[in-house]
Every structure is written in C-alpha cells, then in structure tokens.
Design a protein around this motif. Structure first.
Motif, PDB file in Angstrom:
ATOM      1  N   GLY A 134       0.766  -1.158  -0.201  1.00 44.67           N
ATOM      2  CA  GLY A 134       0.164   0.002  -0.051  1.00 44.67           C
ATOM      3  C   GLY A 134       0.833   1.353   0.062  1.00 44.67           C
ATOM      4  N   GLY A 135       2.036   1.164   0.113  1.00 49.04           N
ATOM      5  CA  GLY A 135       2.898   2.358  -0.034  1.00 49.04           C
ATOM      6  C   GLY A 135       2.582   3.416   1.159  1.00 49.04           C
ATOM      7  N   PHE A 136       2.741   4.689   0.836  1.00 44.64           N
ATOM      8  CA  PHE A 136       2.586   5.712   1.843  1.00 44.64           C
ATOM      9  C   PHE A 136       0.924   6.343   1.542  1.00 44.64           C
ATOM     10  CE2 PHE A 136       6.948   5.620   0.798  1.00 44.64           C
ATOM     11  CZ  PHE A 136       7.428   5.335   2.140  1.00 44.64           C
ATOM     12  N   ASP A 137       0.289   6.269   2.410  1.00 47.22           N
ATOM     13  CA  ASP A 137      -1.384   6.570   2.131  1.00 47.22           C
ATOM     14  C   ASP A 137      -1.717   7.235   3.546  1.00 47.22           C
ATOM     15  OD1 ASP A 137      -3.963   6.570   1.512  1.00 47.22           O
ATOM     16  OD2 ASP A 137      -4.154   4.350   1.070  1.00 47.22           O
ATOM     17  N   THR A 138      -2.332   8.225   3.404  1.00 41.78           N
ATOM     18  CA  THR A 138      -2.944   9.194   4.694  1.00 41.78           C
ATOM     19  C   THR A 138      -4.404   8.592   4.950  1.00 41.78           C
ATOM     20  OG1 THR A 138      -3.940  10.732   3.112  1.00 41.78           O
ATOM     21  CG2 THR A 138      -1.674  11.240   4.007  1.00 41.78           C
ATOM     22  N   GLN A 139      -4.836   7.694   4.107  1.00 43.36           N
ATOM     23  CA  GLN A 139      -6.107   7.145   4.555  1.00 43.36           C
ATOM     24  C   GLN A 139      -5.895   5.913   5.312  1.00 43.36           C
ATOM     25  OE1 GLN A 139      -9.064   8.158   3.784  1.00 43.36           O
ATOM     26  NE2 GLN A 139      -8.221  10.144   3.193  1.00 43.36           N
ATOM     27  N   ARG A 140      -4.748   5.270   5.023  1.00 51.16           N
ATOM     28  CA  ARG A 140      -4.333   4.039   5.964  1.00 51.16           C
ATOM     29  C   ARG A 140      -3.713   4.504   6.985  1.00 51.16           C
ATOM     30  NH1 ARG A 140      -2.866  -0.850   3.856  1.00 51.16           N
ATOM     31  NH2 ARG A 140      -3.196  -0.162   1.574  1.00 51.16           N
ATOM     32  N   TRP A 141      -2.908   5.494   7.173  1.00 52.19           N
ATOM     33  CA  TRP A 141      -2.158   6.041   8.199  1.00 52.19           C
ATOM     34  C   TRP A 141      -1.812   7.530   8.229  1.00 52.19           C
ATOM     35  CZ3 TRP A 141      -1.843   3.852  12.793  1.00 52.19           C
ATOM     36  CH2 TRP A 141      -1.038   4.384  13.838  1.00 52.19           C
ATOM     37  N   PRO A 142      -2.783   8.222   8.774  1.00 47.34           N
ATOM     38  CA  PRO A 142      -2.707   9.855   8.683  1.00 47.34           C
ATOM     39  C   PRO A 142      -1.869  10.508   9.706  1.00 47.34           C
ATOM     40  CG  PRO A 142      -4.731   9.218   9.975  1.00 47.34           C
ATOM     41  CD  PRO A 142      -3.877   7.800   9.372  1.00 47.34           C
ATOM     42  N   PHE A 143      -1.181   9.638  10.572  1.00 47.14           N
ATOM     43  CA  PHE A 143      -0.437  10.282  11.739  1.00 47.14           C
ATOM     44  C   PHE A 143       0.875  10.532  11.765  1.00 47.14           C
ATOM     45  CE2 PHE A 143      -4.385   7.749  13.207  1.00 47.14           C
ATOM     46  CZ  PHE A 143      -5.016   8.892  13.714  1.00 47.14           C
ATOM     47  N   VAL A 144       1.587  10.848  12.733  1.00 44.02           N
ATOM     48  CA  VAL A 144       3.020  10.630  12.754  1.00 44.02           C
ATOM     49  C   VAL A 144       3.236   9.238  13.332  1.00 44.02           C
ATOM     50  CG1 VAL A 144       3.281  12.892  13.823  1.00 44.02           C
ATOM     51  CG2 VAL A 144       3.232  11.054  15.432  1.00 44.02           C
ATOM     52  N   LEU A 145       4.837   9.013  13.001  1.00 41.62           N
ATOM     53  CA  LEU A 145       5.291   7.498  13.320  1.00 41.62           C
ATOM     54  C   LEU A 145       5.018   6.725  12.128  1.00 41.62           C
ATOM     55  CD1 LEU A 145       4.273   7.014  17.078  1.00 41.62           C
ATOM     56  CD2 LEU A 145       6.482   7.337  16.136  1.00 41.62           C
ATOM     57  N   GLU A 146       4.666   7.471  10.760  1.00 42.61           N
ATOM     58  CA  GLU A 146       4.501   6.690   9.819  1.00 42.61           C
ATOM     59  C   GLU A 146       5.698   5.742   9.240  1.00 42.61           C
ATOM     60  OE1 GLU A 146       7.186   9.512   8.361  1.00 42.61           O
ATOM     61  OE2 GLU A 146       5.491   9.887   9.581  1.00 42.61           O
ATOM     62  N   ASP A 147       6.904   6.103   9.785  1.00 44.34           N
ATOM     63  CA  ASP A 147       7.988   5.358   9.455  1.00 44.34           C
ATOM     64  C   ASP A 147       7.837   3.675  10.218  1.00 44.34           C
ATOM     65  OD1 ASP A 147       8.226   6.395  11.929  1.00 44.34           O
ATOM     66  OD2 ASP A 147      10.279   7.454  11.403  1.00 44.34           O
ATOM     67  N   HIS A 148       7.381   3.915  11.432  1.00 44.34           N
ATOM     68  CA  HIS A 148       7.354   2.759  12.001  1.00 44.34           C
ATOM     69  C   HIS A 148       6.020   1.763  11.444  1.00 44.34           C
ATOM     70  CE1 HIS A 148       9.864   4.387  14.925  1.00 44.34           C
ATOM     71  NE2 HIS A 148      10.046   3.241  15.376  1.00 44.34           N
ATOM     72  N   GLU A 149       4.940   2.535  11.003  1.00 40.79           N
ATOM     73  CA  GLU A 149       3.553   1.749  10.402  1.00 40.79           C
ATOM     74  C   GLU A 149       4.105   1.514   9.355  1.00 40.79           C
ATOM     75  OE1 GLU A 149       0.238   1.383   8.208  1.00 40.79           O
ATOM     76  OE2 GLU A 149       1.624   2.804   7.784  1.00 40.79           O
ATOM     77  N   VAL A 150       4.607   1.923   8.362  1.00 46.82           N
ATOM     78  CA  VAL A 150       5.040   1.380   6.802  1.00 46.82           C
ATOM     79  C   VAL A 150       6.043   0.063   7.142  1.00 46.82           C
ATOM     80  CG1 VAL A 150       7.090   2.853   6.278  1.00 46.82           C
ATOM     81  CG2 VAL A 150       5.336   1.958   4.669  1.00 46.82           C
ATOM     82  N   ILE A 151       7.063   0.271   7.998  1.00 49.28           N
ATOM     83  CA  ILE A 151       7.785  -0.976   8.276  1.00 49.28           C
ATOM     84  C   ILE A 151       6.939  -2.074   8.764  1.00 49.28           C
ATOM     85  CG2 ILE A 151       9.547  -1.990   9.596  1.00 49.28           C
ATOM     86  CD1 ILE A 151      10.721  -0.332   7.388  1.00 49.28           C
ATOM     87  N   HIS A 152       5.856  -2.021   9.633  1.00 52.87           N
ATOM     88  CA  HIS A 152       5.065  -2.994  10.089  1.00 52.87           C
ATOM     89  C   HIS A 152       4.543  -3.870   8.881  1.00 52.87           C
ATOM     90  CE1 HIS A 152       1.899  -5.229  12.014  1.00 52.87           C
ATOM     91  NE2 HIS A 152       0.669  -4.443  11.314  1.00 52.87           N
ATOM     92  N   ARG A 153       4.083  -2.891   7.812  1.00 52.77           N
ATOM     93  CA  ARG A 153       3.325  -3.535   6.664  1.00 52.77           C
ATOM     94  C   ARG A 153       4.385  -4.280   5.986  1.00 52.77           C
ATOM     95  NH1 ARG A 153       1.563   0.339   3.582  1.00 52.77           N
ATOM     96  NH2 ARG A 153       1.595   2.139   5.063  1.00 52.77           N
TER      97      ARG A 153
END
Length: 260
Positions: free
Chosen positions: A168-187
């Motif tokens: 899903g790449g980078f997506d504000t609908q999927r994750w609109p918050f800070v800590l996007e670097d940790h969330e994307v690694i989770h995926r």
C-alpha cells in the motif's frame, strides 16, 4: 549507467539545511541512483538552495517536484508514483549521508533476497568514535532481539519498490499520523525482513528539541517493542490510532519547526 535506486527527499522550509544534505548525496561513490526532491509547499528559500547545490550535477539524475498538499506522507505518495527503479530510499533534508550510503543499500539488498527493507543506524557522533560504536552495538542488539520491529526513522529507510507498493505504500487514508516510518515497516514486514549493518549509517540533525507532538509515550513504545507480532495490527490500527487521534498527532505536526 542505469539507476537501481531512487532517493525520495521530501522537504518543507529546509533553507540552511537542504544544501548540505544534497552535497552528501551528490558525493556518493555509487552513482546508480535518481534523486527526486519533493517540495512540499515550502515558503522559504529551500528550493532555491536545492537548485544551487544541484547545479552542475548530471541533470538527468535529479529533479524537483512540487507537491501542493501539505504533509510528508502526501509528498512521499507523490514521489513513490514516480519511481521506476527496483529500490527506493527515503531521506530527510537535514541529514548527512556518508559516501558509501547508496552502495551499502544496494549491497545489502543484493545479499538477501528475503530483505524488503534496509535500515541505516542513526549516529550523532563521528562514526569512528566510542559513542558512535556504542550506539551501533545498541541498535544492532535491538534489531537482533526484536527482528520484526522498526529501529530506524524515515530518514534511514530503503525498500524494495515492488514490496512497498504491494503493501500500500504511503497513504494518509491508511495512516494519517506521525510515526509513519514505524507503521510502514510493520506492513512491509508482512513480505520480508529488514536488514541492519554496522557499516550502514547516517547522521540526522538533532535540532528538534521537544518531540512530544511527533512521537509516542513510554508506555506506547514498550507495548510496540514487546507485543507479539500477531498483535501488531491491533496495536497500530486500534490502540495507537485512537491515542494519536486524541492527541491530534497527525502527520502535519512534522511541519512545525520546533528546533533547538
């Protein structure tokens, strides 16, 4: 020489910082990369500074792309849509990258087919200093003990492009918050592993004084570290989502220049 990796460099009002970062990227020993600078609606002289530092470098290797919608995630979404190389790296405009940075990214990916991400260690002292070696050992130890967690910020991450897009790449609908670097690694970890190596590091600026609006609490951090992998979806998309939403810790908070 064909590019193998694209560097995405989002920036917002980075005058006085972005030039040195560009210089460190231009000085890479391995030049098999494209550099895409994502101007996220800057209002200072950062773009002009970037243009000055890019002048004289191979024009086919870099470009500056305006992204009008504020927010780092929006900038990265636009940047990822332009990537045509097998790998993509995310860099910050106030970070110094040693001349071996690109070469190390490519070498580490080539050595492990199951690697979906390569992560650099963030250092705040000279790489050959005792303090830097201590930090390297600490991060490498954490990476061994907690292999499915993120131990590097968004200034230090590189991905297999197809894997990043597949989740899903980078997506504000999927994750609109800070800590996007940790969330994307989770995926991304759904498809493979992250690699760390003592030779692969960078030097971010320590200029942000108060990180409370762009980070997490000690309790949240401990849960992230010790919860089992099976609970990580709950952690991000229920527990942490509610808490960050309550604190209004949206990605736009990263645009606040609360520097020391």
């Amino acid at each position: 020489m064909s590019a193998l990796i694209t560097i995405l460099l989002p920036f917002f009002n980075e005058e006085g910082w972005i030039g040195a970062t560009i210089d460190s990227l231009i000085a890479q020993h391995d030049q098999r990369f494209h550099l895409i600078l994502l101007d996220n609606a800057s209002t200072d002289g950062g773009r002009a500074e970037a243009e000055r530092h890019l002048a004289g470098w191979d024009a086919g290797m870099s470009r500056i792309v305006p992204v009008a919608i504020p927010g780092k995630t929006n900038a990265l979404t636009a940047g990822l849509s332009l990537v045509t190389t097998p790998y993509v790296a995310i860099c910050d405009a106030d970070t110094h990258y040693p001349p071996c940075y690109v070469a190390n990214c490519l070498k580490l990916f080539a050595g492990r087919a199951d690697a979906t991400a390569v992560m650099a260690i963030d250092l705040y002292d000279p790489a050959d200093s005792a303090a830097a070696k201590k930090r390297m050992n600490r991060i490498l130890g954490k990476a061994r003990r907690h292999r499915d967690r993120c131990h590097a910020g968004g200034y230090a991450q590189a991905f297999r492009t197809d894997a990043l897009r597949a989740v899903g790449g980078f997506d504000t609908q999927r994750w609109p918050f800070v800590l996007e670097d940790h969330e994307v690694i989770h995926r991304v970890h759904r498809l493979g592993i992250s690699l760390y190596d003592a030779s692969h590091y960078c030097h971010p600026s320590p200029r942000r004084g108060d990180r409370r609006c762009v980070s997490w609490t000690r309790f949240e951090r401990l849960l992230y570290r010790f919860l089992p992998r099976s609970r990580m979806d709950w952690f991000f998309y229920e527990f942490l989502w509610r808490r960050l939403e309550h604190r209004r810790a949206f990605a736009a908070a990263l645009r606040e220049k609360n520097w020391t």
